[in-house]
Every structure is written in C-alpha cells, then in structure tokens.
Design an enzyme around this catalytic site. Sequence first.
Site: not given
Ligand code: NAD
Length: 501
Positions: A297, A263
């Site tokens: 998102c 997602e």
């Molecule tokens: P992010 O990708 O920075 O982080 C998401 C998660 O991934 C966090 O738990 C983070 O610690 C982890 N993470 C970060 N780097 C990682 C790595 N190298 N390996 C594994 N895990 C890692 O995103 P964010 O800033 O927390 O959230 C915002 C983003 O999430 C936006 O792009 C938003 O659109 C998206 N989002 C999507 C949905 C959906 O259902 N499509 C819902 C909510 C948020």
Amino acid sequence: MTAIAPHTVPDAVSRVRTDLFIDGEWSPPVDGNHFDVVNPATGELLAQVADADAADARRAIESAAAHQSGWAATSPRSRSEILYRAHQLIMSRVDEIASVMTAEMGKPLVEAKGEVAYGAEFFRWFAEEAVRIGGDSTTTGDGGHRIVVSRQPVGPCILITPWNFPLAMATRKIGPAVAAGCTMVLKPAELTPLTTLLLADILVEAGLPAGVLNVVTTSDPATVVTEWMESGLARKVSFTGSTAVGKTLLRQAAGTVMRTSMELGGNAPFIVCADADIARAVDGLMVAKMRNMGQACTAANLIFVHRSVIDEFTDAFTTRMAALQVGDGAHDGTQVGPLVEPRAVAKVASLVDDAVAKGATVCCGGDTPDGPGYYYPPTVLRGVSLDADLMRTEIFGPVAAIVPFGNADAPTDPAADDEVIALANDTPWGLVGYLFSRDVDRCARLAAALETGMVGVNTGIVSNPAAPFGGVKESGLGREGGRVGIEEFLDMKYTASPVIR
Ligand code: NAD
C-alpha cells in the site's frame, strides 16, 4: 481453484495446522470443506486449509464474545508478558516463518525474514504499551465534581488482513488488541492463510488463553465477515485491504455503530526535486517501489521527477531495475519474486500496455514471461501521460511510472513545487508521499502540502512499529502502531462523582 499435485512443499509448510482455530481448539469446518493454497512461484499446490462458512463464523464470534469479560479482567502485566513471549518465539523461528511466507506469497526469503522481524516488533511494542494505558483526573470548573477518565477495552474485535504482509498486518492488529484486553476473530486473506495459522500456534505457545484469538480461514470472505458484522457481538472492526472492501465494511459497521480502523489502498507520489541528491533518490525509490515486488500500500505509484534531472535520474534508476534478479523467492540471490496470482500479472500488464498506447516509453521490462509462476519483470516507463490508467490505479506490481514536472531550463523556479503538489494531490487516496530535496525549507513546505497521512523525506520507507501508520482521504481511518495504536482498541470512560467537603 484446482492446482496440480504438490511436489516441492517446504517442511515448514507441511507442519502448519490447517484447521480452524476456535475457542482454543483446532477443529475442522462444519461441512468439511477445504480450499487450496498455491505457491505463486510455481503454481503448485502447497496445502489445503479449512474453508469456513457462516456456521463456523458464528462459533468463532460467540467464543470471542464469551471470553471478553474474563480477558478484560486480566492484568495488563500478564497480557504484556504473553506478547513478550510471542515476540521471542517468533524471533527464534524466523527462518521457518519466513519460508512459509515465501512459499504462499512469493516475496524473496530475505524480505520475508525482514517482515518477520518487523511483524514481531509490534508484539514487543504493544507489550510495552499494555502497562502504560493511561487516564486522567480533574474537577469541574465549579469544584463540585470529580472527573475521572479511564480506558476500557472496546470489546470483541473483527480483524481482517490482506495477503501482501501476512504476518505484520496480523501482529499490527493482534498486538494492540491483546494489550488493550480485547478478544478477537481474525480472518486472513485466502491467498495467504498459512503464516497466520502458524502465528496462532505461536500465540498459544506464548500463553494466550482459549477464545481470546479465533482464526477462521475461508474462500468466501463476504459470508464469514457478514456473519460477524451482523452478529451484534462485535464492537470493532479493524481492516487492512482495498478501499472497495473497506467501504463495504464501513456500511456494515453502521448497522451496530461499530468502532472502525481502516488501512486501505494508496497511490503514493514520489517527488524528485531539481535539487535532490539523485543517488539517494534512486536508493529511496528502489525501496519504495520494489518492496514486496511493488505489492505494498506504501509503494511509490507515481514518480514525479523535475525535468532538469529526469535523464540522470531515469538512467540511474533503470540500470538498477534492469539488474535485479527475478525468480523463486525461496532461491538464493532472488531479489524479485512472482506476483501473488495470475490476475495480478494480467492487471499490471494491461496498465503497462495502456500507458505505452498513450505515449510512454519502456526503459526496461514490459513483457510478461511464460510460466510456470506468476512473474512480471521490473519495468520502468518514462514520459507517462497524465491520462494513463495507472495514474489513477494502484499498480501493485514492479512497474515505475515516471512523470516529468517543472521547466528544464529553470530548476530554481518555485512554480514547479506548486505544479507537483497539485499533481500529487489529484487523487482520492492519501496514504503516504515521498519527497527528495536538499533544501530543508522546500522539504517542510512540500511535506505540509501533501494530502497524505505519512511523508517520507529523503527516505523510501516509513513503516515502523513506533510510528502512527495510516492514511487520510480514501486511504483510511485511524492509525496502527505508535503511541496511538492501542487507543484504537480502547474506549474512554468518564466517571463523575461529587466532591464532598
Ligand atoms: P482485499 O480488500 O481484496 O482483501 C483484504 C481482505 O479482505 C482479505 O482478507 C479478503 O479475504 C477480505 N475480503 C475480501 N472481500 C471481502 C468482503 N466482501 N467482506 C469482507 N472481507 C472481504 O485486498 P487485498 O487484495 O488482499 O490487499 C491489497 C489491498 O490492501 C491494496 O489495496 C493495498 O493497498 C491494501 N493494503 C493497505 C495497507 C494499509 O496499511 N493501508 C496495508 C497492506 C495492504
């Protein structure tokens, strides 16, 4: 990050357990490290939580793997009842959970309570699905063999959640995993671990057995998650977050051909046609843009308004945006809280500055206030140029970018529909689109033409546990919620046997 000493920590936050939750026990990390969780409304320290490393991660995935077969053997009804109890427990503690969420993430309490109810509903939905896992039975064309199709839990799952909906993004994954009979390791976002830790405690109270859910907090997500991805013990990764991290996980998942649910980010178009009900479109945009201070998102990112109605729409919308009360989400009357961290404010401010430099007009907002807290005001831009950076970037803030389309003197010209669809689809993302029109044929045509996984027609909200949530293109793979949500955690098995006559 080093924060200043705590002063206004809500009681509910002080009660959250801050160790790792592994194999049914709360335990400190191997090396004893912790990291700070800060209130974005004030910049003050809220709590220090366990900072796991690879050794802690290993313990967690080994626990999940060890408990998989026993958990898969439990009855669907018993798993269903755990989810029902967890739903009830969450709903009996809405105020407490919401105050933790608001403190660590910033959203106004009224929105946090809404997320608690929405998040809890995934447990009730999947409690109902747990006892409806279906199969199929038929015979081969020559009548010689029986074909029995059954479903089995996919196995230990890696769940990774973002900071913007810290409860609902977790329950949307834990619910179907529990229902299907999968064990889990879960890593919440480092900005908002407290809500998830509280949720783990609630699941224990609801009767979830040891080792089924392991929660690992860390300031080094790449190390912890890579340990899990390369362990050979996990069979599935379910991720909600940015497209960039999702692509890294997809590459890692290839190593052991793991099932994936992704997602990812969005860039939602919001289309206001010439024949739209303007008051309804303004209401819809207030929700689609401002939920979670624009940090969703599903947030409307690009607002395409037909030139024949753009003045009326922009004036009405600007009036509503300018009247919003900005402040600490924990205070009564706050409608717009802070952004989650200083980096988020800097990013939003730079997108606005770029759009203005390329010709946009600021209708309201547009200035970053002084601290404390990480605030950015509700902002409306009009006349945004197609080459502004925010046309191709997830804004993730309370900024509405209004882009005109169509011919002001020809509101019924159907060429405007083709023009706006081309604009809306000119993006690598495809999560959700919104459109407003009174013409049912136009709604059907535009909804079909939008390259998105979801479409809101005359509504600014699409999220619901009963609906299959997810995107196409670089917005992701798979769906969460709805009838198909549990399928993401089940493998199909076909068994052949001869028909003996
Ligand atoms: P992010 O990708 O920075 O982080 C998401 C998660 O991934 C966090 O738990 C983070 O610690 C982890 N993470 C970060 N780097 C990682 C790595 N190298 N390996 C594994 N895990 C890692 O995103 P964010 O800033 O927390 O959230 C915002 C983003 O999430 C936006 O792009 C938003 O659109 C998206 N989002 C999507 C949905 C959906 O259902 N499509 C819902 C909510 C948020």
